[in-house]
Design a protein around this motif. Structure first.
Motif, mmCIF file in Angstrom:
data_model
loop_
_atom_site.group_PDB
_atom_site.id
_atom_site.type_symbol
_atom_site.label_atom_id
_atom_site.label_comp_id
_atom_site.label_asym_id
_atom_site.label_seq_id
_atom_site.Cartn_x
_atom_site.Cartn_y
_atom_site.Cartn_z
ATOM 1 N N GLY A 190 0.779 -1.236 0.000
ATOM 2 C CA GLY A 190 0.000 0.000 0.000
ATOM 3 C C GLY A 190 0.807 1.280 0.000
ATOM 4 N N GLU A 191 2.125 1.180 0.125
ATOM 5 C CA GLU A 191 2.962 2.385 0.055
ATOM 6 C C GLU A 191 3.031 2.859 -1.396
ATOM 7 O OE1 GLU A 191 3.913 3.875 2.604
ATOM 8 O OE2 GLU A 191 3.893 2.399 4.207
ATOM 9 N N ILE A 192 2.945 4.181 -1.591
ATOM 10 C CA ILE A 192 2.902 4.724 -2.954
ATOM 11 C C ILE A 192 4.144 5.585 -3.175
ATOM 12 C CG2 ILE A 192 1.495 6.000 -4.636
ATOM 13 C CD1 ILE A 192 -0.932 5.351 -2.951
ATOM 14 N N ARG A 193 5.259 4.936 -3.375
ATOM 15 C CA ARG A 193 6.523 5.607 -3.694
ATOM 16 C C ARG A 193 7.476 4.570 -4.276
ATOM 17 N NH1 ARG A 193 6.131 5.703 1.980
ATOM 18 N NH2 ARG A 193 7.483 4.193 3.035
ATOM 19 N N ILE A 194 8.581 5.044 -4.875
ATOM 20 C CA ILE A 194 9.506 4.102 -5.520
ATOM 21 C C ILE A 194 10.779 3.893 -4.717
ATOM 22 C CG2 ILE A 194 8.607 4.471 -7.835
ATOM 23 C CD1 ILE A 194 10.942 6.319 -8.387
ATOM 24 N N SER A 195 10.958 4.623 -3.627
ATOM 25 C CA SER A 195 12.010 4.346 -2.645
ATOM 26 C C SER A 195 13.407 4.158 -3.246
ATOM 27 C CB SER A 195 11.619 3.116 -1.813
ATOM 28 O OG SER A 195 10.462 3.376 -1.055
ATOM 29 N N ASN A 196 13.812 5.095 -4.069
ATOM 30 C CA ASN A 196 15.195 5.103 -4.569
ATOM 31 C C ASN A 196 15.521 3.859 -5.396
ATOM 32 O OD1 ASN A 196 17.762 6.146 -4.929
ATOM 33 N ND2 ASN A 196 18.375 5.979 -2.786
ATOM 34 N N PHE A 197 14.547 3.351 -6.110
ATOM 35 C CA PHE A 197 14.715 2.117 -6.885
ATOM 36 C C PHE A 197 14.689 2.413 -8.374
ATOM 37 C CE2 PHE A 197 12.633 -2.089 -8.252
ATOM 38 C CZ PHE A 197 13.836 -2.751 -8.290
ATOM 39 N N LEU A 198 15.738 2.056 -9.081
ATOM 40 C CA LEU A 198 15.799 2.160 -10.543
ATOM 41 C C LEU A 198 15.347 3.540 -11.045
ATOM 42 C CD1 LEU A 198 14.313 -1.352 -11.457
ATOM 43 C CD2 LEU A 198 16.723 -0.717 -11.448
ATOM 44 N N LEU A 199 15.923 4.583 -10.443
ATOM 45 C CA LEU A 199 15.470 5.943 -10.734
ATOM 46 C C LEU A 199 15.590 6.306 -12.214
ATOM 47 C CD1 LEU A 199 16.905 7.860 -7.646
ATOM 48 C CD2 LEU A 199 14.595 6.946 -7.994
#
Length: 247
Positions: A190-199
Motif C-alpha cells: 500500500g505504500e505509494i513511492r519508488i524508494s530510490n529504486f531504478l530511478l
C-alpha cells in the motif's frame, strides 16, 4: 484471470518492490525476521508466475543501501536468510532454465553471502529462460553516482568527449546496462513511492500499487497487476492518436 491476459502484451521486464514483511509479522505478533522468512514463498510465486507467462526479466528489490541502517540483528538475520535461500533455489533455477543476476554494491555483502551469490550466478549463467535480477545493497542514486564517476574518469583520460555524453552513454554505465528498462513496476503493502529504486530506468515504467503485504503475494496478484498494465495506453510522450495503428 490468467486466461484473460493478452499474451502479445506481456511486459518483458517486471520490477517488484517487495514491501510489507515487517508489518505482516507484527500483525501476527512475531518479530520482523519472521516476515522475511515467510516472504520466500512470495518470491517463488512471483518467479514461477513470471516464467509461466513468458516474462523475460524479473527484478526484485531485495535489500537497499539504506537497509544497512536497520538493527544489526535484523540485518544479520537477513544476510543468513539470503545465503540459505540462494543455495536452496539453485537446483530449481537449473531445472527451470532460470538465470540469476544481481545489481547493486554486492562487494559490500558479507563474504559468505557474496560467495553463494557468485556461485549461483555462475551456475545459472548459461540458462536462457527467465532472468531473475536481485537488487542487493542497491539504490538508484548510488547507481547514478557510480555511473557519473565512471564517465568523468573516461573524460579525464580523454577516452570520451563531454559532447559525446548522451542518454545512451549514461545508460551504458549503469548496473542494468545489459537489461531492458522495466515496463511494469509493482509495489506491495500500500505504500505509494519508488524508494530510490531504478530511478533512471523507471522513466516510462507503468506503476502498480497493491495493498497486499509481500508475504501474501501470489501468482493471482501478479496476474492482476499485468491485467491492469494491459489496460493502459503507453504513449512515451506522444498523443494517443499518434500511437494508434493506422488502417
Amino acid at each position: 484471470m490468467k486466461e484473460s491476459i493478452d499474451k502479445d502484451k506481456i511486459p518483458q521486464h517486471i520490477a517488484i518492490i517487495m514491501d510489507g514483511n515487517g508489518r505482516w509479522a507484527q500483525k501476527k505478533g512475531a518479530m520482523r525476521i519472521f516476515g522475511h522468512k515467510n516472504a520466500i514463498a512470495a518470491v517463488r510465486e512471483a518467479i514461477e508466475g513470471s516464467a509461466e507467462l513468458g516474462v523475460k526479466y524479473l527484478t526484485l528489490y531485495a535489500f537497499s543501501t539504506e537497509n544497512w541502517s536497520r538493527p544489526e540483528d535484523e540485518v544479520s538475520a537477513l544476510m543468513e536468510l539470503l545465503v540459505d535461500s540462494i543455495a536452496q533455489e539453485v537446483p530449481t533455477m537449473m531445472k527451470n532454465n532460470i538465470r540469476l543476476l544481481a545489481i547493486g554494491d554486492t562487494e559490500s555483502l558479507p563474504r559468505r553471502a557474496k560467495q553463494k551469490l557468485d556461485e549461483a550466478i555462475g551456475l545459472t549463467s548459461k540458462n536462457t529462460g527467465l532472468s531473475v535480477v536481485l537488487a542487493l545493497s542497491y539504490s538508484g542514486r548510488w547507481e547514478i553516482q557510480n555511473a557519473i564517476h565512471s564517465i568523468v574518469k573516461k573524460v579525464e583520460a580523454k577516452q570520451l568527449q563531454i559532447e559525446d555524453i548522451t542518454q545512451e552513454v549514461i545508460a551504458s554505465h549503469l548496473n542494468t546496462k545489459d537489461i531492458p528498462d522495466p515496463e511494469l513496476l509493482i509495489r506491495t503493502s500500500g505504500e505509494i513511492r519508488i524508494s530510490n529504486f531504478l530511478l533512471w530506468q523507471l522513466a516510462y515504467t507503468e506503476l502498480y500499487f497493491t495493498e497486499v503485504l509481500w508475504p501474501d503475494f501470489r501468482k493471482e496478484h501478479l496476474v492482476e497487476a499485468i491485467l491492469d498494465y494491459q489496460k493502459r495506453e503507453r504513449r512515451f510522450g506522444k498523443t494517443g492518436a499518434q500511437i494508434k495503428p493506422k488502417f
